[in-house]
Every structure is written in C-alpha cells, then in structure tokens.
Design a protein around this motif. Structure first.
Motif: not given
Length: 372
Positions: A257-260, A321-324
């Motif tokens: 999952a590539v995030l910002d 989707d949020e990843v926190i």
C-alpha cells in the motif's frame, strides 16, 4: 482530511506535563524539555504552565529557547565553534562542555553562565548502538580517569546522559556506576544533570521508584541541584501521523500500500532505530503476504527501502483509505526532511474542546528555500 498531518492532542500533552510537574515537585528536581525530541514552539505557551526551562544542543535550539520559550537554555554541544559560541552563551543559562579541550578553549568566554562538564560513566543499557552514548569509542563525555582531582573553579556541574526511553530500574542501576565513578567530585559541584531518556510517562514506568531514588540522592548530596532533561517523555503518545493510501501495487506476491507519506522523510526513526510503529486498527505480522488484507506499507519517495512490513488490516485497503501511525510526535517531527521534494505533512493541534487547529502547512517554497 485530504492531506497527511501530524496531530498533537492537547489533552494527552497536558496529561504528560501534569505527571512530569508532579514528579519534579515530589522529587525536588528540575525537569526540562529537550528540544532534540520535541520543538513545536507554538505549543510552548502550554509547556510554560508546567515547566520553566529547556535544553538545547545547537545555536538554533538555544535561540528557540531564548526567543520562543522565553528562558535561556541549558545548552550542551559535542563541539562548539568559534562562529557560534558567543551567541550560544547569550542564549544560555548553563553551558556544558563535552571535553576538557573544549572547556580550555571557550570557558573564559562563558563567565556569565553556569559551566558544566559532560562525563561518561562507561555504563549504559541502551541496546541499539546508534543511540548508546556510552558505547566504546564514544565521542561523548570525559571518563573519570581523565579528570583532575581538583576541578577548575568555574566548573559548577556534571552532565551525564546514559538512557534512551529507559525505565526507572535502568536509572537505578546506572546511578550506582555514576556515583562509583564521580561522587568524589560532587562536593566541588552545584548541580548534576542526569540527561534524557527517562520515559516517566510510559504506562509501565515506575514513577514512585524514580521519586524515591531522587529523594535518597538528595539525602546523600543535599547541596546538589538535580536536573533531568527528557524529550520523549513530554510528547509520548500525544498524537498520530495521519496518512492515506494512494496506490496498491503487487510484485512476487507482495502487496504494498503506497502512502502519501514517507518513512525516510517523515518517520526516519522507524528505519534508523529500527522499530515497527503501531498502525491504528491493524496488526503487525511477519512476512505472511498470502494472508488476507496483509500489506507492506510503502513511502512515496524514490528510496527503494522506503517501506516497512507487514500489517494485516480488518478489510482490503483501497485508494483514499486513511492509515494512521500512532505516537508520531516525539523525535519524528524534529527529524523530518524534504528529500525528493516530497511535501511535508501539515502540523495540527487537537484542542481539549475538540477543535483542530492547523499550526503549519508546507509547500513548494519550504523545499525551495532549503535549497537556496
């Protein structure tokens, strides 16, 4: 929220500050904030309700203490330089030298501050060498065998740093070595600074042991003022980094999952320490990429190793989707960088009344100005 953001939660911050102030009062010691772990100066008005001083390790940190916290710093640097020492002195109440040669070179210019010397007890239980200040060959501090029997008259304190997110039991064992090595010089001193790494706001930290240790220390050396300068303890568990999924890629059965956000840019301790951060709602697992809803989390820089593995989520991730990432305020916010020109996450404060205040947003000019 559409953009990545660090969110410091006022209620959690005040909880930590209340505990720290209570320890300081009961133990009759001074506990000051180390900027190397936390320097979000827009929160300083809250800090000043609980503490009265900070510790700096550079000219910029010393100026931040003097200009934004409103009090001169307790300053230590591994090596002061001719071009900065005088301005550092102007911003400091205490100035600790890392070596006798640094003391010899600059102490005459520091007549208006309280001078200290960093000492090395040659004992630390910090397991990660990158963070162990007493490892063999260290560049930090003077060992007991190199000290003169009679200290120079203007040396008023010792500074000793041996810990990294450690418990009171570690400090108890370390203190035995500090006293064995250096207690014979204590009658010549006015203060001793036991450095940082005292993680007194962690749930399993034995606060009562720390208080009793310091009370006993005062009984043995009633003339010595005791200072602790933790950084992580102030901002421990005070807020997350909120990121978002921007793509899902797969290779050789490994889903990422590539995030910002980026580990190397925005969470560098995860790669340096290293440690696995807590991801809200997900379980960290071994490399079982065949398991359902299991992903590597990948940063958005061009560094091949800008990823960590692996987390299992309760459902499939999708773009948006949020990843926190939990507990991303201490150290993380001061160590971020703009490698690759990646936009820095915003910084916000969630106030006790539930309102989110954006303290700072970043853009192209921030990157450009660093390259100027």
């Amino acid at each position: 929220m559409a953009t990545p953001i660090y969110i410091i939660e006022e209620q959690r911050l005040r909880r930590n500050l209340t505990l720290i102030a209570d320890v300081a009062a009961k133990a009759d010691i001074e506990i000051i904030l180390a900027f190397k772990a936390f320097a979000l100066w827009k929160t300083f008005p809250i800090f000043r309700e609980y503490i009265h001083a900070t510790t700096a390790s550079s000219l910029s940190e010393a100026r931040l203490a003097y200009e934004e916290f409103g009090a001169p710093a307790h300053t230590f640097s591994p090596a002061y330089t001719d071009g900065e020492i005088d301005e550092i002195i102007c911003c400091s109440s205490h100035l600790t030298f890392n070596s006798l040669s640094q003391y010899d070179r600059y102490h005459e210019r520091a007549k208006d501050v309280s001078i200290g010397l960093r000492v090395n007890p040659e004992y630390s239980e910090v397991g990660t060498l990158l963070y162990n200040p007493c490892a063999p060959g260290t560049r930090f501090g003077v060992t007991a065998d190199k000290l003169p029997e009679q200290l120079p008259e203007d040396i008023e304190g010792f500074h000793c740093h041996c810990h990294c997110e450690s418990g009171a039991d570690v400090f108890q064992r370390t203190l035995v070595h500090i006293e064995e090595k250096f207690a014979k010089w204590f009658p010549q001193l006015k203060w001793i600074n036991f450095g940082g790494g005292h993680l007194m706001t962690r749930k399993d930290y034995d606060v009562e042991l720390l208080i009793s240790m310091m009370q006993d220390f005062h009984r043995r050396y009633p003339w010595l003022k005791v200072i602790l300068e933790p950084g992580s303890a102030f901002a421990w568990q005070t807020g997350p980094l909120v990121s978002h999924v921007v793509d899902i890629v797969e290779d050789k059965g490994i889903r990422t999952a590539v995030l910002d956000v980026s580990f190397t840019c925005h969470m560098p301790d995860c790669l340096e320490m290293p440690y696995f951060p807590e991801v809200r709602g997900a379980e960290h697992v071994e490399e079982q990429m065949s398991a359902a809803h299991t992903y590597r989390l990948g940063g958005n820089s061009c560094l091949s190793g800008d990823f960590m593995a692996s987390w299992r989520f309760p459902q499939e991730l999708k773009v948006g989707d949020e990843v926190i990432f939990e507990d991303m305020i201490h150290y993380t916010t001061v160590k971020t960088n703009t490698f690759n020109g990646i936009t820095h996450p915003a910084i916000g404060m969630l106030h006790s009344d539930g309102k989110l205040e954006i303290l700072r947003e970043f853009g192209f000019e921030d990157y450009k100005n660093r390259m100027d």
